[in-house]
Enzyme design. Structure first.
Site, mmCIF file in Angstrom:
data_model
loop_
_atom_site.group_PDB
_atom_site.id
_atom_site.type_symbol
_atom_site.label_atom_id
_atom_site.label_comp_id
_atom_site.label_asym_id
_atom_site.label_seq_id
_atom_site.Cartn_x
_atom_site.Cartn_y
_atom_site.Cartn_z
ATOM 1 N N GLY A 70 0.797 -1.222 0.000
ATOM 2 C CA GLY A 70 0.000 0.000 0.000
ATOM 3 C C GLY A 70 0.831 1.274 0.000
ATOM 4 O O GLY A 70 0.536 2.228 -0.732
ATOM 5 N N GLN A 180 -8.046 -0.003 2.965
ATOM 6 C CA GLN A 180 -8.961 -0.598 3.947
ATOM 7 C C GLN A 180 -10.320 -0.925 3.311
ATOM 8 O O GLN A 180 -11.178 -1.502 3.969
ATOM 9 C CB GLN A 180 -9.169 0.340 5.138
ATOM 10 C CG GLN A 180 -7.951 0.530 6.010
ATOM 11 C CD GLN A 180 -7.585 -0.716 6.830
ATOM 12 O OE1 GLN A 180 -8.391 -1.613 7.048
ATOM 13 N NE2 GLN A 180 -6.332 -0.765 7.269
ATOM 14 N N SER A 200 -3.559 -3.353 -0.939
ATOM 15 C CA SER A 200 -2.420 -4.026 -0.325
ATOM 16 C C SER A 200 -2.821 -5.440 0.085
ATOM 17 O O SER A 200 -3.789 -5.633 0.829
ATOM 18 C CB SER A 200 -2.012 -3.215 0.915
ATOM 19 O OG SER A 200 -0.997 -3.898 1.609
ATOM 20 N N HIS A 202 -1.804 -7.774 2.156
ATOM 21 C CA HIS A 202 -1.885 -8.320 3.526
ATOM 22 C C HIS A 202 -3.136 -7.879 4.284
ATOM 23 O O HIS A 202 -3.398 -8.364 5.383
ATOM 24 C CB HIS A 202 -0.608 -8.016 4.318
ATOM 25 C CG HIS A 202 -0.425 -6.605 4.774
ATOM 26 N ND1 HIS A 202 -0.663 -6.212 6.060
ATOM 27 C CD2 HIS A 202 0.009 -5.498 4.126
ATOM 28 C CE1 HIS A 202 -0.387 -4.925 6.197
ATOM 29 N NE2 HIS A 202 0.022 -4.463 5.035
ATOM 30 N N CYS A 327 0.574 1.043 12.321
ATOM 31 C CA CYS A 327 1.746 1.755 11.819
ATOM 32 C C CYS A 327 2.126 2.889 12.755
ATOM 33 O O CYS A 327 3.267 3.255 12.869
ATOM 34 C CB CYS A 327 1.472 2.339 10.443
ATOM 35 S SG CYS A 327 0.363 1.355 9.486
HETATM 36 C C1 LIG Z 1 -5.472 3.262 4.853
HETATM 37 C C2 LIG Z 1 -4.086 2.671 4.714
HETATM 38 N N1 LIG Z 1 -3.253 3.168 3.769
HETATM 39 C C3 LIG Z 1 -2.026 2.664 3.585
HETATM 40 C C4 LIG Z 1 -1.537 1.611 4.353
HETATM 41 C C5 LIG Z 1 -0.157 1.082 4.111
HETATM 42 O O1 LIG Z 1 -0.194 -0.198 3.500
HETATM 43 P P1 LIG Z 1 1.055 -1.184 3.559
HETATM 44 O O2 LIG Z 1 1.134 -1.692 4.961
HETATM 45 O O3 LIG Z 1 0.747 -2.274 2.584
HETATM 46 O O4 LIG Z 1 2.256 -0.397 3.164
HETATM 47 C C6 LIG Z 1 -2.356 1.091 5.375
HETATM 48 C C7 LIG Z 1 -1.847 0.034 6.271
HETATM 49 O O5 LIG Z 1 -2.169 0.027 7.458
HETATM 50 C C8 LIG Z 1 -3.676 1.629 5.541
HETATM 51 O O6 LIG Z 1 -4.498 1.138 6.468
#
Ligand SMILES: Cc1ncc(COP(=O)(O)O)c(C=O)c1O
Length: 385
Positions: A70, A180, A200, A202, A327
């Protein structure tokens, strides 16, 4: 009992996906760019995954590009569009509640002289459409607005948003972080008419380190990653073939079972909400409890507790939840997203995100609510002292 309710952070990989990936590692280890038969066989598998995903999103096969996830998809789209169009204008728009993989790109461009509008939201995270309408000018080259928020599940009305933006400036490009939303909402990108959309693996039972980006045939971007021209030059680098094939398998299964799995997730979430309401006092739901929220997430504040303490109490019972987005949850400061929605510090302090998948069941929910009651009562007693 082990109860995993952190599916917005990441999900368990499906067994069928794992088997497919092992098969690729064992048999299809060629490079898809190689000219020999082994390369060709692998290329066919990558193409098959692209077809599956393009059908799921209702777009053309040549509009899907594979990435490492993502964050990379968001960077390729947002930076790629801005760098391509920067001579046309220097105004870019986003919201105050984006994931860091969007927010930090906008901060970077702001520091480098771009004018940025960060849209406000209401207390549940719905953006202000009047403010959006007002801010779009002939100078606006890009608006990046997420479809589903990662901390509380609020769904933005992307269709309406597109109409508002394109009516003011049909040349403004629209990027949607769909990370999401993918696999949780029915997304028909042809109907939606946006310019780019990220996802994404996962987050929908495929592995980590693989994702994708829809880029409409109508837009051109400046590449962010330069190299040997894989993915039509949009994302160079030898493809993560096992990840891509696994993600294709995950989408194939999801497509077949979409209604059943989403109905099940919605039912489990509602069962949880009802049980929390009738068993625990002094709570505040920070998510919409209706169709404005994605089916898999609910964010609740347990007033008079500290979310991080509660997280560890629950962990002792093998219950796994989150205090916000995974994150950012190592960042000890309060959630910037809930703060931007206008929640009080006391409400943010006790805010927990519960996120479900089709693997969860009612027995797990009963167990979680029972332990929640015990933990919350203990923490409240200690905090009152
Ligand atoms: C709304 C959103 N954008 C971007 C991401 C980032 O995705 P990735 O973990 O695949 O880099 C996440 C991951 O938590 C997310 O929830």
């Amino acid at each position: 009992m082990n109860v995993y309710l952190d599916n917005s952070a990441t999900t368990r990989v499906r067994d069928e996906v794992i088997n497919e990936i092992i098969d690729v590692f064992k048999k299809n280890y060629g490079n898809p760019s190689s000219l020999h038969r082994m390369g060709f066989e692998v290329e066919k598998k990558v193409k098959n995954a692209r077809v599956i995903i393009s059908k799921f999103l209702n777009v053309n096969e040549n509009e899907i590009f594979f990435t490492s996830g993502g964050t990379e998809s968001n960077n390729i789209a947002v930076q790629g569009i801005i760098n391509k169009l920067k001579r046309r204008g220097n105004h870019i728009v986003t919201t105050k509640i984006e994931h860091p993989s969007i927010m930090n790109i906008f901060k970077y461009y702001e520091l480098n002289g771009f004018e940025v509008t960060y849209l406000d939201t209401n207390e549940f995270g719905l953006i202000n459409l009047e403010q959006l309408e007002k801010c779009i000018t002939e100078n606006t080259i890009l608006a990046a607005i997420m479809m589903v928020n990662n901390e509380n599940g609020t769904i933005q009305p992307i269709d309406e948003i597109r109409k508002i933006i394109k009516a003011k400036n049909r040349n403004t490009k629209i990027h949607v972080d769909g990370i999401q939303a993918f696999g949780k909402l029915k997304v028909d990108l042809k109907k939606l008419g946006i310019d780019s959309f990220s996802f994404s693996g996962h987050k929908f039972h495929a592995p980590k380190g693989v994702g994708g980006l829809y880029l409409s045939n109508n837009i051109n971007i400046e590449p962010v990653v330069y190299g040997a021209g894989q993915e039509s030059g949009k994302r160079a680098g030898t493809e993560n073939v096992p990840g891509i094939v696994g993600m294709g398998k995950a989408v194939e299964i999801l497509h077949k079972n979409f209604k059943n799995e989403i109905d099940h997730v919605s039912e489990i979430k509602q069962y949880f909400i009802d049980a929390v309401k009738s068993n625990i006092t002094d709570i505040r739901f920070n998510s919409y409890i209706d169709e404005n929220c994605a089916p898999h997430v609910v964010n609740v504040s347990f007033l008079g507790t500290k979310a991080e303490v509660l997280l560890h109490y629950l962990e002792n019972y093998n219950i796994f939840i989150s205090t916000g987005s995974a994150c950012s949850s190592r960042d000890k400061s309060v959630s910037k997203i809930l703060l931007a929605m206008g929640l009080k510090e006391k409400e943010i302090e006790g805010a927990i995100r519960f996120s479900f998948s089709h693997y969860n069941n009612k027995e797990e929910v009963d167990y979680v609510v029972d332990k929640l009651k015990i933990c919350i009562s203990e923490i409240r007693k200690i905090m009152k002292r």
